[in-house]
Scaffold this motif. Sequence first.
Motif, PDB file in Angstrom:
ATOM      1  N   GLN A  38       4.385 113.435 152.351  1.00 51.66           N
ATOM      2  CA  GLN A  38       3.604 112.710 151.352  1.00 51.66           C
ATOM      3  C   GLN A  38       3.615 111.225 151.657  1.00 51.66           C
ATOM      4  O   GLN A  38       4.655 110.656 152.014  1.00 51.66           O
ATOM      5  CB  GLN A  38       4.160 112.955 149.957  1.00 51.66           C
ATOM      6  CG  GLN A  38       3.268 112.429 148.849  1.00 51.66           C
ATOM      7  CD  GLN A  38       3.520 113.129 147.539  1.00 51.66           C
ATOM      8  OE1 GLN A  38       4.587 113.703 147.309  1.00 51.66           O
ATOM      9  NE2 GLN A  38       2.534 113.095 146.662  1.00 51.66           N
ATOM     10  N   THR A  39       2.452 110.606 151.508  1.00 50.36           N
ATOM     11  CA  THR A  39       2.326 109.162 151.629  1.00 50.36           C
ATOM     12  C   THR A  39       1.762 108.628 150.314  1.00 50.36           C
ATOM     13  O   THR A  39       1.076 109.357 149.593  1.00 50.36           O
ATOM     14  CB  THR A  39       1.418 108.773 152.794  1.00 50.36           C
ATOM     15  OG1 THR A  39       0.159 109.450 152.651  1.00 50.36           O
ATOM     16  CG2 THR A  39       2.037 109.163 154.117  1.00 50.36           C
ATOM     17  N   PRO A  40       2.043 107.362 149.992  1.00 48.85           N
ATOM     18  CA  PRO A  40       1.571 106.799 148.728  1.00 48.85           C
ATOM     19  C   PRO A  40       0.057 106.935 148.566  1.00 48.85           C
ATOM     20  O   PRO A  40      -0.692 106.633 149.500  1.00 48.85           O
ATOM     21  CB  PRO A  40       2.002 105.335 148.815  1.00 48.85           C
ATOM     22  CG  PRO A  40       3.174 105.354 149.727  1.00 48.85           C
ATOM     23  CD  PRO A  40       2.873 106.409 150.743  1.00 48.85           C
ATOM     24  N   GLY A  41      -0.365 107.408 147.424  1.00 46.54           N
ATOM     25  CA  GLY A  41      -1.780 107.497 147.130  1.00 46.54           C
ATOM     26  C   GLY A  41      -2.471 108.723 147.680  1.00 46.54           C
ATOM     27  O   GLY A  41      -3.674 108.892 147.509  1.00 46.54           O
ATOM     28  N   ARG A  42      -1.715 109.594 148.349  1.00 47.56           N
ATOM     29  CA  ARG A  42      -2.311 110.793 148.921  1.00 47.56           C
ATOM     30  C   ARG A  42      -1.609 112.034 148.395  1.00 47.56           C
ATOM     31  O   ARG A  42      -0.461 111.985 147.968  1.00 47.56           O
ATOM     32  CB  ARG A  42      -2.230 110.757 150.442  1.00 47.56           C
ATOM     33  CG  ARG A  42      -3.013 109.623 151.068  1.00 47.56           C
ATOM     34  CD  ARG A  42      -2.982 109.707 152.581  1.00 47.56           C
ATOM     35  NE  ARG A  42      -3.669 110.918 153.053  1.00 47.56           N
ATOM     36  CZ  ARG A  42      -3.793 111.227 154.334  1.00 47.56           C
ATOM     37  NH1 ARG A  42      -3.268 110.447 155.259  1.00 47.56           N
ATOM     38  NH2 ARG A  42      -4.423 112.319 154.697  1.00 47.56           N
ATOM     39  N   GLN A  72      14.686 115.948 148.031  1.00 47.93           N
ATOM     40  CA  GLN A  72      14.291 114.604 147.608  1.00 47.93           C
ATOM     41  C   GLN A  72      13.438 113.909 148.656  1.00 47.93           C
ATOM     42  O   GLN A  72      12.728 112.957 148.352  1.00 47.93           O
ATOM     43  CB  GLN A  72      15.542 113.770 147.328  1.00 47.93           C
ATOM     44  CG  GLN A  72      16.321 114.252 146.118  1.00 47.93           C
ATOM     45  CD  GLN A  72      15.521 114.153 144.847  1.00 47.93           C
ATOM     46  OE1 GLN A  72      14.933 113.112 144.541  1.00 47.93           O
ATOM     47  NE2 GLN A  72      15.454 115.241 144.092  1.00 47.93           N
ATOM     48  N   GLY A  73      13.505 114.397 149.875  1.00 50.11           N
ATOM     49  CA  GLY A  73      12.701 113.804 150.934  1.00 50.11           C
ATOM     50  C   GLY A  73      13.492 112.888 151.842  1.00 50.11           C
ATOM     51  O   GLY A  73      14.491 112.291 151.424  1.00 50.11           O
ATOM     52  N   THR A  74      13.027 112.775 153.065  1.00 53.78           N
ATOM     53  CA  THR A  74      13.595 111.830 154.023  1.00 53.78           C
ATOM     54  C   THR A  74      12.435 111.109 154.698  1.00 53.78           C
ATOM     55  O   THR A  74      11.453 111.740 155.095  1.00 53.78           O
ATOM     56  CB  THR A  74      14.500 112.549 155.044  1.00 53.78           C
ATOM     57  OG1 THR A  74      15.138 111.581 155.880  1.00 53.78           O
ATOM     58  CG2 THR A  74      13.729 113.525 155.923  1.00 53.78           C
ATOM     59  N   PRO A  75      12.507 109.786 154.816  1.00 53.18           N
ATOM     60  CA  PRO A  75      11.360 109.036 155.346  1.00 53.18           C
ATOM     61  C   PRO A  75      11.308 109.028 156.862  1.00 53.18           C
ATOM     62  O   PRO A  75      12.334 108.933 157.539  1.00 53.18           O
ATOM     63  CB  PRO A  75      11.590 107.625 154.805  1.00 53.18           C
ATOM     64  CG  PRO A  75      13.071 107.524 154.675  1.00 53.18           C
ATOM     65  CD  PRO A  75      13.554 108.893 154.325  1.00 53.18           C
ATOM     66  N   VAL A  76      10.100 109.122 157.369  1.00 56.19           N
ATOM     67  CA  VAL A  76       9.834 108.966 158.798  1.00 56.19           C
ATOM     68  C   VAL A  76       8.771 107.881 158.942  1.00 56.19           C
ATOM     69  O   VAL A  76       7.704 107.986 158.345  1.00 56.19           O
ATOM     70  CB  VAL A  76       9.340 110.273 159.437  1.00 56.19           C
ATOM     71  CG1 VAL A  76       8.946 110.034 160.891  1.00 56.19           C
ATOM     72  CG2 VAL A  76      10.416 111.352 159.342  1.00 56.19           C
ATOM     73  N   THR A  77       9.108 106.855 159.683  1.00 60.83           N
ATOM     74  CA  THR A  77       8.177 105.756 159.935  1.00 60.83           C
ATOM     75  C   THR A  77       7.929 105.669 161.426  1.00 60.83           C
ATOM     76  O   THR A  77       8.874 105.487 162.202  1.00 60.83           O
ATOM     77  CB  THR A  77       8.736 104.431 159.424  1.00 60.83           C
ATOM     78  OG1 THR A  77       9.002 104.536 158.019  1.00 60.83           O
ATOM     79  CG2 THR A  77       7.743 103.300 159.663  1.00 60.83           C
ATOM     80  N   VAL A  78       6.674 105.803 161.806  1.00 60.88           N
ATOM     81  CA  VAL A  78       6.304 105.728 163.216  1.00 60.88           C
ATOM     82  C   VAL A  78       5.601 104.387 163.437  1.00 60.88           C
ATOM     83  O   VAL A  78       4.499 104.164 162.934  1.00 60.88           O
ATOM     84  CB  VAL A  78       5.391 106.888 163.629  1.00 60.88           C
ATOM     85  CG1 VAL A  78       5.114 106.827 165.133  1.00 60.88           C
ATOM     86  CG2 VAL A  78       6.032 108.215 163.253  1.00 60.88           C
ATOM     87  N   SER A  79       6.278 103.517 164.145  1.00 60.45           N
ATOM     88  CA  SER A  79       5.756 102.169 164.326  1.00 60.45           C
ATOM     89  C   SER A  79       6.369 101.542 165.568  1.00 60.45           C
ATOM     90  O   SER A  79       7.525 101.820 165.906  1.00 60.45           O
ATOM     91  CB  SER A  79       6.069 101.308 163.095  1.00 60.45           C
ATOM     92  OG  SER A  79       5.664  99.977 163.296  1.00 60.45           O
ATOM     93  N   SER A  80       5.592 100.679 166.193  1.00 56.79           N
ATOM     94  CA  SER A  80       6.112  99.951 167.349  1.00 56.79           C
ATOM     95  C   SER A  80       6.651  98.594 166.908  1.00 56.79           C
ATOM     96  O   SER A  80       7.151  97.830 167.733  1.00 56.79           O
ATOM     97  CB  SER A  80       5.018  99.775 168.393  1.00 56.79           C
ATOM     98  OG  SER A  80       3.879  99.156 167.832  1.00 56.79           O
TER      99      SER A  80
END
Length: 114
Positions: free
Chosen positions: A38-42, A106-114
Amino acid sequence: QVQLVESGGGLVQPGGSTNLSCAASRTVNINRMGWYRQTPGRQREWVATILDSGSTLYADSVKGRFTISRDSTKNTVYLQMNSLKVEDTAMYLCNVNDASGTYWGQGTPVTVSS
């Protein structure tokens, strides 16, 4: 009541890999275990499911890049995520359905970014 605890994820570079795990406190006759994101707003998006039979199902957006697996002796489900893209950035939530009901972590965050 089943409690789910996710771990893994974090910050990953595009093209990189990470592995998520979700441990269930107890289960009774598991029907399926899976992952959503899940992402914010979606809306919450289904990612992958592993059935009691061991069969696996994947969303088209992750097919060929993600692999779901489980260790039944540990009541744990995993999500190996390869070739990550920026658009894979999300909170990843574990989902388990067994004879007593359906449960969410509760979820665990994954951030894909350079």
